[in-house]
Design a protein around this motif. Structure first.
Motif, PDB file in Angstrom:
ATOM      1  N   TRP A   1       0.998  -1.196  -0.031  1.00 41.35           N
ATOM      2  CA  TRP A   1       0.007   0.008  -0.047  1.00 41.35           C
ATOM      3  C   TRP A   1       0.995   1.333  -0.035  1.00 41.35           C
ATOM      4  CZ3 TRP A   1      -0.437   3.735   4.199  1.00 41.35           C
ATOM      5  CH2 TRP A   1      -1.605   4.477   3.871  1.00 41.35           C
ATOM      6  N   GLN A   2       1.725   1.306   0.716  1.00 45.57           N
ATOM      7  CA  GLN A   2       2.745   2.299   0.919  1.00 45.57           C
ATOM      8  C   GLN A   2       3.486   2.602  -0.494  1.00 45.57           C
ATOM      9  OE1 GLN A   2       5.340   0.994   3.961  1.00 45.57           O
ATOM     10  NE2 GLN A   2       4.900   2.634   5.324  1.00 45.57           N
ATOM     11  N   VAL A   3       3.994   1.614  -0.921  1.00 49.88           N
ATOM     12  CA  VAL A   3       4.744   1.964  -2.297  1.00 49.88           C
ATOM     13  C   VAL A   3       3.518   2.353  -3.354  1.00 49.88           C
ATOM     14  CG1 VAL A   3       5.979   0.701  -4.346  1.00 49.88           C
ATOM     15  CG2 VAL A   3       6.632   0.117  -1.861  1.00 49.88           C
ATOM     16  N   ALA A   4       2.511   1.559  -3.481  1.00 53.78           N
ATOM     17  CA  ALA A   4       1.436   2.083  -4.501  1.00 53.78           C
ATOM     18  C   ALA A   4       0.807   3.669  -4.174  1.00 53.78           C
ATOM     19  CB  ALA A   4       0.330   1.155  -4.431  1.00 53.78           C
ATOM     20  N   GLU A   5       0.936   3.920  -2.919  1.00 48.56           N
ATOM     21  CA  GLU A   5       0.455   5.331  -2.801  1.00 48.56           C
ATOM     22  C   GLU A   5       1.792   6.307  -3.250  1.00 48.56           C
ATOM     23  OE1 GLU A   5      -2.176   7.091  -1.460  1.00 48.56           O
ATOM     24  OE2 GLU A   5      -3.086   5.133  -2.073  1.00 48.56           O
ATOM     25  N   ALA A   6       2.969   5.860  -2.952  1.00 50.64           N
ATOM     26  CA  ALA A   6       4.097   6.567  -3.348  1.00 50.64           C
ATOM     27  C   ALA A   6       4.264   6.734  -4.996  1.00 50.64           C
ATOM     28  CB  ALA A   6       5.485   6.129  -2.757  1.00 50.64           C
ATOM     29  N   LEU A   7       3.951   5.611  -5.608  1.00 51.21           N
ATOM     30  CA  LEU A   7       4.092   5.716  -7.268  1.00 51.21           C
ATOM     31  C   LEU A   7       3.096   6.301  -7.810  1.00 51.21           C
ATOM     32  CD1 LEU A   7       4.786   1.663  -7.800  1.00 51.21           C
ATOM     33  CD2 LEU A   7       6.318   3.470  -8.304  1.00 51.21           C
ATOM     34  N   ARG A   8       1.884   6.672  -7.144  1.00 52.67           N
ATOM     35  CA  ARG A   8       0.977   7.398  -7.561  1.00 52.67           C
ATOM     36  C   ARG A   8       1.472   9.019  -7.815  1.00 52.67           C
ATOM     37  NH1 ARG A   8      -3.350   4.657  -4.011  1.00 52.67           N
ATOM     38  NH2 ARG A   8      -4.062   3.154  -5.763  1.00 52.67           N
ATOM     39  N   VAL A   9       2.548   9.514  -6.843  1.00 50.93           N
ATOM     40  CA  VAL A   9       2.968  10.843  -7.178  1.00 50.93           C
ATOM     41  C   VAL A   9       3.848  10.766  -8.220  1.00 50.93           C
ATOM     42  CG1 VAL A   9       2.508  11.019  -4.685  1.00 50.93           C
ATOM     43  CG2 VAL A   9       4.801  10.697  -5.250  1.00 50.93           C
TER      44      VAL A   9
ATOM     45  N   PRO B   1       3.936  10.065 -15.221  1.00 52.07           N
ATOM     46  CA  PRO B   1       3.665   8.635 -15.766  1.00 52.07           C
ATOM     47  C   PRO B   1       5.191   8.089 -16.316  1.00 52.07           C
ATOM     48  CG  PRO B   1       1.898  10.203 -16.161  1.00 52.07           C
ATOM     49  CD  PRO B   1       2.970  10.948 -15.298  1.00 52.07           C
ATOM     50  N   ASP B   2       5.813   8.997 -16.868  1.00 52.48           N
ATOM     51  CA  ASP B   2       7.322   8.534 -17.504  1.00 52.48           C
ATOM     52  C   ASP B   2       7.970   7.886 -16.494  1.00 52.48           C
ATOM     53  OD1 ASP B   2       6.364   9.425 -20.179  1.00 52.48           O
ATOM     54  OD2 ASP B   2       7.352  11.357 -20.102  1.00 52.48           O
ATOM     55  N   HIS B   3       8.117   8.586 -15.267  1.00 56.87           N
ATOM     56  CA  HIS B   3       8.911   7.975 -14.108  1.00 56.87           C
ATOM     57  C   HIS B   3       8.469   6.696 -13.537  1.00 56.87           C
ATOM     58  CE1 HIS B   3      10.899  12.122 -13.474  1.00 56.87           C
ATOM     59  NE2 HIS B   3      11.382  11.514 -14.406  1.00 56.87           N
ATOM     60  N   ARG B   4       6.999   6.328 -13.443  1.00 61.94           N
ATOM     61  CA  ARG B   4       6.377   5.380 -13.071  1.00 61.94           C
ATOM     62  C   ARG B   4       6.614   4.141 -13.976  1.00 61.94           C
ATOM     63  NH1 ARG B   4       1.992   7.683 -11.291  1.00 61.94           N
ATOM     64  NH2 ARG B   4       1.030   7.718 -13.430  1.00 61.94           N
ATOM     65  N   ASN B   5       6.459   4.392 -15.228  1.00 63.79           N
ATOM     66  CA  ASN B   5       6.412   3.535 -16.267  1.00 63.79           C
ATOM     67  C   ASN B   5       7.732   2.782 -16.220  1.00 63.79           C
ATOM     68  OD1 ASN B   5       3.776   3.803 -16.963  1.00 63.79           O
ATOM     69  ND2 ASN B   5       4.401   5.152 -18.947  1.00 63.79           N
ATOM     70  N   VAL B   6       8.833   3.685 -16.010  1.00 64.48           N
ATOM     71  CA  VAL B   6      10.215   3.280 -15.983  1.00 64.48           C
ATOM     72  C   VAL B   6      10.435   2.388 -14.781  1.00 64.48           C
ATOM     73  CG1 VAL B   6      12.695   3.896 -15.662  1.00 64.48           C
ATOM     74  CG2 VAL B   6      11.531   4.841 -17.298  1.00 64.48           C
ATOM     75  N   VAL B   7      10.266   2.716 -13.473  1.00 64.41           N
ATOM     76  CA  VAL B   7      10.078   1.888 -12.326  1.00 64.41           C
ATOM     77  C   VAL B   7       9.475   0.584 -12.555  1.00 64.41           C
ATOM     78  CG1 VAL B   7       9.423   1.856 -10.000  1.00 64.41           C
ATOM     79  CG2 VAL B   7      10.450   3.788 -10.883  1.00 64.41           C
TER      80      VAL B   7
ATOM     81  N   THR C   1      17.898   7.527 -21.624  1.00 67.17           N
ATOM     82  CA  THR C   1      16.740   8.087 -20.765  1.00 67.17           C
ATOM     83  C   THR C   1      16.200   7.226 -20.020  1.00 67.17           C
ATOM     84  OG1 THR C   1      16.212   9.073 -23.418  1.00 67.17           O
ATOM     85  CG2 THR C   1      14.510   9.120 -21.373  1.00 67.17           C
ATOM     86  N   VAL C   2      16.152   5.994 -20.214  1.00 70.88           N
ATOM     87  CA  VAL C   2      15.465   4.923 -19.088  1.00 70.88           C
ATOM     88  C   VAL C   2      16.454   5.221 -17.897  1.00 70.88           C
ATOM     89  CG1 VAL C   2      15.365   2.470 -18.390  1.00 70.88           C
ATOM     90  CG2 VAL C   2      14.630   3.217 -20.786  1.00 70.88           C
ATOM     91  N   LYS C   3      17.854   5.169 -17.771  1.00 72.15           N
ATOM     92  CA  LYS C   3      18.723   5.488 -16.902  1.00 72.15           C
ATOM     93  C   LYS C   3      18.533   6.562 -16.110  1.00 72.15           C
ATOM     94  CE  LYS C   3      22.330   2.750 -18.732  1.00 72.15           C
ATOM     95  NZ  LYS C   3      23.882   2.693 -19.192  1.00 72.15           N
ATOM     96  N   SER C   4      18.376   7.621 -16.913  1.00 70.54           N
ATOM     97  CA  SER C   4      17.907   8.980 -16.487  1.00 70.54           C
ATOM     98  C   SER C   4      16.738   9.003 -15.649  1.00 70.54           C
ATOM     99  CB  SER C   4      18.002  10.040 -17.512  1.00 70.54           C
ATOM    100  OG  SER C   4      17.548  11.289 -16.880  1.00 70.54           O
ATOM    101  N   ARG C   5      15.705   8.787 -16.171  1.00 68.43           N
ATOM    102  CA  ARG C   5      14.261   8.665 -15.604  1.00 68.43           C
ATOM    103  C   ARG C   5      13.947   7.652 -14.613  1.00 68.43           C
ATOM    104  NH1 ARG C   5      10.264   8.365 -20.637  1.00 68.43           N
ATOM    105  NH2 ARG C   5      10.591  10.289 -21.509  1.00 68.43           N
ATOM    106  N   CYS C   6      14.902   6.679 -14.489  1.00 68.63           N
ATOM    107  CA  CYS C   6      15.083   5.730 -13.206  1.00 68.63           C
ATOM    108  C   CYS C   6      15.687   6.425 -12.158  1.00 68.63           C
ATOM    109  CB  CYS C   6      15.772   4.496 -13.488  1.00 68.63           C
ATOM    110  SG  CYS C   6      15.926   3.306 -12.132  1.00 68.63           S
ATOM    111  N   PHE C   7      16.797   7.220 -12.424  1.00 65.24           N
ATOM    112  CA  PHE C   7      17.534   7.971 -11.213  1.00 65.24           C
ATOM    113  C   PHE C   7      16.587   8.939 -10.542  1.00 65.24           C
ATOM    114  CE2 PHE C   7      19.700  11.714 -10.023  1.00 65.24           C
ATOM    115  CZ  PHE C   7      20.521  11.281  -9.033  1.00 65.24           C
ATOM    116  N   TYR C   8      15.905   9.706 -11.327  1.00 65.62           N
ATOM    117  CA  TYR C   8      14.981  10.658 -11.056  1.00 65.62           C
ATOM    118  C   TYR C   8      13.564   9.946 -10.456  1.00 65.62           C
ATOM    119  CZ  TYR C   8      18.038  14.340 -12.604  1.00 65.62           C
ATOM    120  OH  TYR C   8      19.317  14.884 -13.155  1.00 65.62           O
TER     121      TYR C   8
END
Length: 168
Positions: free
Chosen positions: A104-112, A115-121, A144-151
């Motif tokens: 639940w915690q991770v799902a809530e945090a992923l919502r913030v 979309p580009d960052h969430r998709n990479v994760v 770009t995948v690496k950069s988005r993953c970092f952020y």
């Protein structure tokens, strides 16, 4: 009275007793420490009053309290001795409850996340794809995948810390 104060009053009235009992078991019967943790938990609830409702705040409150106890234990270098809890005092699905709370915690945090960052994760950590595979699936260069993953991971860490989850 503003909405934040009203929410915290309702949270205090509904959850203070059960939360105190829960934390008291976690801190080995130390009433003062338990009260401090409950107060800090409710302070954090006040800071997030715009996102909490008294009826649905239980999992969030219990998770924050548990994480405060754990982080406090770590900060003191593990000086509190663990107090064994008899099996009859534990919920029969304690592991499942912890798993659900963490999910639940991770799902809530992923919502913030954007979309580009969430998709990479999701591609890298949930679908366990390599950077190259995620790049193909997402249609973007590997860099770009690496950069988005970092952020994304930085934003995810901040979102989880905001919810009371601390690093080990």
């Amino acid at each position: 009275m503003d909405r934040g104060e009203d929410v915290v009053r309702q949270l205090y009235g509904r959850w203070r007793g059960p939360l105190h009992g829960y934390v008291l078991r976690l801190v080995g019967g130390d009433h003062q420490h338990a009260e401090d943790v409950v107060q800090e938990t409710l302070l954090r609830a006040w800071r997030h009053a715009d996102r909490l409702t008294p009826d649905e705040a239980g999992p969030w409150l219990y998770t924050v309290a548990r994480n405060l106890v754990i982080s406090g234990f770590r900060k003191r270098g593990g000086k509190h001795a663990e107090v064994p809890i008899e099996a009859e005092h534990l919920p029969p699905v304690a592991d499942a409850v912890d798993h659900v709370l963490q999910s639940w915690q991770v799902a809530e945090a992923l919502r913030v996340l954007t979309p580009d960052h969430r998709n990479v994760v999701v591609e890298l950590y949930y679908r366990r794809r390599s950077v190259a595979e995620a790049a193909v699936v997402l249609g973007i260069p590997p860099g770009t995948v690496k950069s988005r993953c970092f952020y994304a991971l930085r934003a995810l860490r901040d979102a989880l810390e905001e919810r009371g989850v601390t690093r080990s």
